[in-house]
Scaffold this motif. Structure first.
Motif, PDB file in Angstrom:
ATOM      1  N   GLY A   1     -40.147 -37.863 -41.078  1.00 31.70           N
ATOM      2  CA  GLY A   1     -40.947 -36.787 -41.679  1.00 31.70           C
ATOM      3  C   GLY A   1     -40.561 -35.448 -41.085  1.00 31.70           C
ATOM      4  N   PHE A   2     -41.424 -34.455 -41.275  1.00 36.23           N
ATOM      5  CA  PHE A   2     -41.133 -33.075 -40.859  1.00 36.23           C
ATOM      6  C   PHE A   2     -40.984 -32.974 -39.334  1.00 36.23           C
ATOM      7  N   GLN A   3     -41.841 -33.693 -38.617  1.00 40.85           N
ATOM      8  CA  GLN A   3     -41.782 -33.697 -37.148  1.00 40.85           C
ATOM      9  C   GLN A   3     -40.643 -34.635 -36.727  1.00 40.85           C
TER      10      GLN A   3
ATOM     11  N   ALA B   1     -50.860 -46.944 -40.123  1.00 42.48           N
ATOM     12  CA  ALA B   1     -50.620 -45.496 -39.986  1.00 42.48           C
ATOM     13  C   ALA B   1     -50.382 -44.941 -41.386  1.00 42.48           C
ATOM     14  N   VAL B   2     -50.630 -43.637 -41.531  1.00 42.30           N
ATOM     15  CA  VAL B   2     -50.473 -42.996 -42.848  1.00 42.30           C
ATOM     16  C   VAL B   2     -49.555 -41.789 -42.691  1.00 42.30           C
ATOM     17  N   GLN B   3     -48.673 -41.611 -43.659  1.00 42.07           N
ATOM     18  CA  GLN B   3     -47.839 -40.407 -43.630  1.00 42.07           C
ATOM     19  C   GLN B   3     -47.673 -39.848 -45.039  1.00 42.07           C
ATOM     20  N   ALA B   4     -47.884 -38.527 -45.150  1.00 39.50           N
ATOM     21  CA  ALA B   4     -47.599 -37.851 -46.420  1.00 39.50           C
ATOM     22  C   ALA B   4     -46.294 -37.068 -46.266  1.00 39.50           C
TER      23      ALA B   4
ATOM     24  N   GLY C   1     -61.362 -37.532 -41.011  1.00 38.01           N
ATOM     25  CA  GLY C   1     -61.082 -38.474 -42.081  1.00 38.01           C
ATOM     26  C   GLY C   1     -60.075 -39.561 -41.770  1.00 38.01           C
ATOM     27  N   ALA C   2     -59.031 -39.237 -41.006  1.00 36.06           N
ATOM     28  CA  ALA C   2     -57.956 -40.211 -40.800  1.00 36.06           C
ATOM     29  C   ALA C   2     -58.450 -41.469 -40.103  1.00 36.06           C
ATOM     30  N   ASN C   3     -59.600 -41.373 -39.420  1.00 35.68           N
ATOM     31  CA  ASN C   3     -60.121 -42.511 -38.672  1.00 35.68           C
ATOM     32  C   ASN C   3     -60.792 -43.573 -39.525  1.00 35.68           C
TER      33      ASN C   3
ATOM     34  N   ARG D   1     -55.942 -46.390 -36.040  1.00 38.72           N
ATOM     35  CA  ARG D   1     -55.943 -45.807 -34.689  1.00 38.72           C
ATOM     36  C   ARG D   1     -54.728 -44.930 -34.415  1.00 38.72           C
ATOM     37  N   CYS D   2     -53.822 -44.814 -35.392  1.00 40.06           N
ATOM     38  CA  CYS D   2     -52.635 -43.964 -35.185  1.00 40.06           C
ATOM     39  C   CYS D   2     -52.984 -42.544 -35.621  1.00 40.06           C
ATOM     40  N   ASN D   3     -53.857 -41.915 -34.868  1.00 42.74           N
ATOM     41  CA  ASN D   3     -54.377 -40.603 -35.235  1.00 42.74           C
ATOM     42  C   ASN D   3     -55.149 -40.054 -34.026  1.00 42.74           C
TER      43      ASN D   3
HETATM   44  C1  LIG Z   1     -45.421 -25.555 -40.024  1.00 44.80           C
HETATM   45  C2  LIG Z   1     -46.861 -25.981 -39.989  1.00 44.80           C
HETATM   46  C3  LIG Z   1     -47.859 -25.099 -40.388  1.00 44.80           C
HETATM   47  C4  LIG Z   1     -49.206 -25.475 -40.357  1.00 44.80           C
HETATM   48  N1  LIG Z   1     -50.177 -24.571 -40.698  1.00 44.80           N
HETATM   49  C5  LIG Z   1     -51.480 -24.919 -40.596  1.00 44.80           C
HETATM   50  C6  LIG Z   1     -52.514 -23.991 -40.877  1.00 44.80           C
HETATM   51  O1  LIG Z   1     -52.263 -22.833 -41.206  1.00 44.80           O
HETATM   52  N2  LIG Z   1     -53.802 -24.395 -40.744  1.00 44.80           N
HETATM   53  C7  LIG Z   1     -54.127 -25.671 -40.384  1.00 44.80           C
HETATM   54  O2  LIG Z   1     -55.305 -25.991 -40.302  1.00 44.80           O
HETATM   55  N3  LIG Z   1     -53.168 -26.573 -40.121  1.00 44.80           N
HETATM   56  C8  LIG Z   1     -51.868 -26.217 -40.203  1.00 44.80           C
HETATM   57  N4  LIG Z   1     -50.895 -27.121 -39.900  1.00 44.80           N
HETATM   58  C9  LIG Z   1     -51.297 -28.450 -39.449  1.00 44.80           C
HETATM   59  C10 LIG Z   1     -51.442 -29.421 -40.612  1.00 44.80           C
HETATM   60  O3  LIG Z   1     -52.565 -29.085 -41.383  1.00 44.80           O
HETATM   61  C11 LIG Z   1     -51.632 -30.831 -40.036  1.00 44.80           C
HETATM   62  O4  LIG Z   1     -50.511 -31.133 -39.253  1.00 44.80           O
HETATM   63  C12 LIG Z   1     -51.851 -31.867 -41.128  1.00 44.80           C
HETATM   64  O5  LIG Z   1     -52.288 -33.064 -40.531  1.00 44.80           O
HETATM   65  C13 LIG Z   1     -50.567 -32.134 -41.876  1.00 44.80           C
HETATM   66  O6  LIG Z   1     -50.793 -33.102 -42.866  1.00 44.80           O
HETATM   67  P1  LIG Z   1     -49.540 -33.808 -43.563  1.00 44.80           P
HETATM   68  O7  LIG Z   1     -50.063 -34.789 -44.508  1.00 44.80           O
HETATM   69  O8  LIG Z   1     -48.611 -32.753 -44.036  1.00 44.80           O
HETATM   70  O9  LIG Z   1     -48.831 -34.514 -42.321  1.00 44.80           O
HETATM   71  P2  LIG Z   1     -48.678 -36.069 -41.988  1.00 44.80           P
HETATM   72  O10 LIG Z   1     -47.950 -36.080 -40.665  1.00 44.80           O
HETATM   73  O11 LIG Z   1     -48.068 -36.813 -43.082  1.00 44.80           O
HETATM   74  O12 LIG Z   1     -50.158 -36.544 -41.737  1.00 44.80           O
HETATM   75  C14 LIG Z   1     -50.820 -36.125 -40.568  1.00 44.80           C
HETATM   76  C15 LIG Z   1     -51.909 -37.076 -40.210  1.00 44.80           C
HETATM   77  O13 LIG Z   1     -52.982 -36.882 -41.119  1.00 44.80           O
HETATM   78  C16 LIG Z   1     -53.585 -38.137 -41.412  1.00 44.80           C
HETATM   79  N5  LIG Z   1     -53.437 -38.363 -42.839  1.00 44.80           N
HETATM   80  C17 LIG Z   1     -52.563 -37.752 -43.692  1.00 44.80           C
HETATM   81  N6  LIG Z   1     -52.774 -38.187 -44.934  1.00 44.80           N
HETATM   82  C18 LIG Z   1     -53.768 -39.089 -44.874  1.00 44.80           C
HETATM   83  C19 LIG Z   1     -54.423 -39.896 -45.835  1.00 44.80           C
HETATM   84  N7  LIG Z   1     -54.086 -39.858 -47.115  1.00 44.80           N
HETATM   85  N8  LIG Z   1     -55.417 -40.718 -45.433  1.00 44.80           N
HETATM   86  C20 LIG Z   1     -55.801 -40.759 -44.133  1.00 44.80           C
HETATM   87  N9  LIG Z   1     -55.204 -40.034 -43.176  1.00 44.80           N
HETATM   88  C21 LIG Z   1     -54.202 -39.201 -43.546  1.00 44.80           C
HETATM   89  C22 LIG Z   1     -52.870 -39.193 -40.588  1.00 44.80           C
HETATM   90  O14 LIG Z   1     -53.525 -39.363 -39.343  1.00 44.80           O
HETATM   91  C23 LIG Z   1     -51.537 -38.554 -40.329  1.00 44.80           C
HETATM   92  O15 LIG Z   1     -50.923 -39.002 -39.135  1.00 44.80           O
HETATM   93  C24 LIG Z   1     -49.550 -26.768 -39.926  1.00 44.80           C
HETATM   94  C25 LIG Z   1     -48.553 -27.671 -39.528  1.00 44.80           C
HETATM   95  C26 LIG Z   1     -47.221 -27.280 -39.536  1.00 44.80           C
HETATM   96  C27 LIG Z   1     -46.182 -28.231 -39.031  1.00 44.80           C
END
Ligand SMILES: Cc1cc2nc3c(=O)[nH]c(=O)nc-3n(C[C@H](O)[C@H](O)[C@H](O)COP(=O)(O)OP(=O)(O)OC[C@H]3O[C@@H](n4cnc5c(N)ncnc54)[C@H](O)[C@@H]3O)c2cc1C
Length: 461
Positions: free
Chosen positions: A32-34, A68-71, A189-191, A452-454
């Motif tokens: 993913g992005f990280q 674990a969940v990833q978008a 929510g993720a929990n 628990r991966c959160n």
């Molecule tokens: C460059 C950058 C800019 C950002 N800017 C902001 C900002 O301005 N404000 C802010 O508040 N945050 C910001 N964030 C943080 C971002 O909101 C969080 O990192 C968020 O969790 C990212 O979600 P994702 O789905 O993209 O990431 P993912 O890594 O895919 O998901 C993150 C976590 O969220 C949970 N999750 C995701 N989807 C689900 C699902 N469908 N069901 C249950 N759990 C789920 C899981 O625990 C997962 O590990 C930023 C992050 C980055 C890297």
């Protein structure tokens, strides 16, 4: 070790892809992005719908595996080692109801898609700085956005959440159907399961007076203190932040920034441009500007305010919430992250207050609302190990914590590890009474702690 027959049976039950280690594309699909670390599941399910998510959860439940969940991977906090990874990336539907001012979004939707869909009706979601972030993950963690002081946290404006809980049951959760779970999902929510989609509110914003002012701290060293003073009298319609960053003299940075210690003041104002210009004038008067992009812009351009890097990379980040941030602390902060810092880090201060300080109409698990500023350190892992970067970040936040309200904002803590030890204690993300209430709910909905991966809330005894 996977039971081959069980994986085949799972494949026959889901529409999406089921991959296991050794399959072509497995590693690429888990990334993913990280990039500092990644999930290493024993099974990856790329869900094509809520039924696939339910099948994957039941598969994990039957074997006692974590899920674990990833978008997008922007917010990976604890990577799974073994277990089931459910990718929601394919759940990419966005439907706007212009009359109701809501959008129904799938769990794989990135914010740029919601911004574009809403803009057709003169509406906007409560997105954050980066268009590539997953909307659902952001909302579940609170979501501190560009319009936050006027409209609150993104978690404050959710109508319903579709989730598959640990029993493998898909549910639609609303304030009426299940008030306790609805309270918990918006902020923790993720929990509690895998969210497959949600209905979020949109706000009537189609344009902004926004952009960034960039200062060279060698010429205007007091920008941070001046910025903090400026925030004291602002209307709720103006949301802003300042980032201090010492740019190495390296070719991949824009030439105007290379080698400079710069302050980026980011602004999003929903009022008219004339009033915006009047509000921003005291900042413009502080001294010479390296650049000034603050101007009238369509909301669809809002990603340009922060210009967050769109390429995957390795980073850590942590924050504290402050009730005050005075001039002495500002001078100290500027010194700590200046050109002499042993480990380069970005210091980011977000101005809170306004609607963020008020409890939403339907209360949720986002707490610490008395905080006036969020102070964040962000460490891109360039030339420093994760341990060195984490220590440097801890030192900066530790030195500036005198007026901390005693908590962290969940969305903006980045980093974790693959061994299950979180970067920060989960109890920091919620107020103590809320944490106890969440632990009780966790015991009811996920007693074996499958999710628990959160930022993990352990089930109460
Ligand atoms: C460059 C950058 C800019 C950002 N800017 C902001 C900002 O301005 N404000 C802010 O508040 N945050 C910001 N964030 C943080 C971002 O909101 C969080 O990192 C968020 O969790 C990212 O979600 P994702 O789905 O993209 O990431 P993912 O890594 O895919 O998901 C993150 C976590 O969220 C949970 N999750 C995701 N989807 C689900 C699902 N469908 N069901 C249950 N759990 C789920 C899981 O625990 C997962 O590990 C930023 C992050 C980055 C890297």
């Amino acid at each position: 070790m996977n039971d081959v027959a069980a994986v085949e049976a799972l494949r026959s039950r889901v529409r999406g892809e089921v991959l296991v280690p050794g399959d072509r594309e497995f590693a690429a699909r888990c990334s993913g992005f990280q990039t500092a670390y990644r999930h290493r599941p024993s099974v990856l399910v790329r869900a094509a719908g809520a039924e696939d998510v339910a099948a994957a959860v039941r598969y994990a439940a039957g074997r006692g595996l974590p899920v674990a969940v990833q978008a997008t991977g922007h917010g990976l906090s604890v990577a799974t080692d073994g277990g089931v990874l459910i990718s929601t990336a394919e759940l990419s539907e966005v439907t706007v109801d212009a009359q109701a001012r809501t959008a129904r979004i799938g769990a794989g939707v990135r914010f740029d898609a919601v911004v574009d869909a809403a803009a057709r009706y003169g509406l906007a979601p409560l997105n954050g700085s980066a268009p590539g972030v997953g909307a659902v993950g952001y909302v579940l963690g609170g979501g501190l956005g560009l319009l936050a002081r006027e409209f609150g946290y993104a978690a404050d404006r959710v109508r319903s959440i579709d989730i598959v809980t640990a029993d493998g049951r898909p549910r639609r959760v609303t304030a009426d159907s299940d008030p306790e779970l609805f309270w918990a999902l918006r902020g923790a929510g993720a929990n509690f399961g895998v969210v497959t989609g949600m209905e979020i509110e949109l706000v009537p914003v189609s344009r902004l007076y926004g952009g960034e002012l960039v200062f060279d701290l060698a010429r205007t060293p007091g920008v941070l203190a001046d910025y903090l003073r400026w925030t004291e009298e602002l209307p709720d319609g103006l949301t802003s932040s300042v980032s201090l960053l010492s740019y190495p003299d390296l070719p991949f940075f824009p030439s105007v920034l290379r080698g400079r210690f710069a302050a980026h003041v980011r602004i999003a104002y929903t009022g008219d441009s004339r009033t915006g210009a009047r509000l921003v004038a005291p900042l413009r008067a502080l001294g010479p500007l390296v650049s000034d992009t603050v101007a009238e812009m369509p909301y669809t351009e809002c990603g340009a305010i922060y210009n967050d890097p769109p390429q995957p990379h390795a980073y850590l980040g942590d924050n504290i919430l402050l009730r005050a941030f005075g001039p002495q602390q500002a001078a100290k902060a500027t010194d700590l992250v200046g050109p002499g810092a042993a480990v380069p880090c970005v210091l980011d201060v977000r101005h809170l207050g306004g609607a963020l300080g008020r409890s939403p109409e339907v209360p949720n698990a986002v707490g610490h609302r008395s905080a006036r500023y969020l102070l964040r350190v962000l460490m891109p892992l360039i030339g420093a190990s994760a341990d060195e970067a984490r220590r440097a970040g801890d030192e900066v936040l530790g030195a500036l914590a005198a007026d901390s309200v005693g908590g962290r904002f969940q969305s903006l803590v980045y980093g974790g590890c693959a061994d299950g030890a979180p970067a920060a204690p989960a109890s920091d993300f919620w107020e103590p009474a809320d944490h106890r209430r969440l632990a009780g709910l966790k015991a009811a909905y996920d007693p074996v702690n499958m999710f628990r991966c959160n930022r993990n809330i352990e089930p109460a005894d």
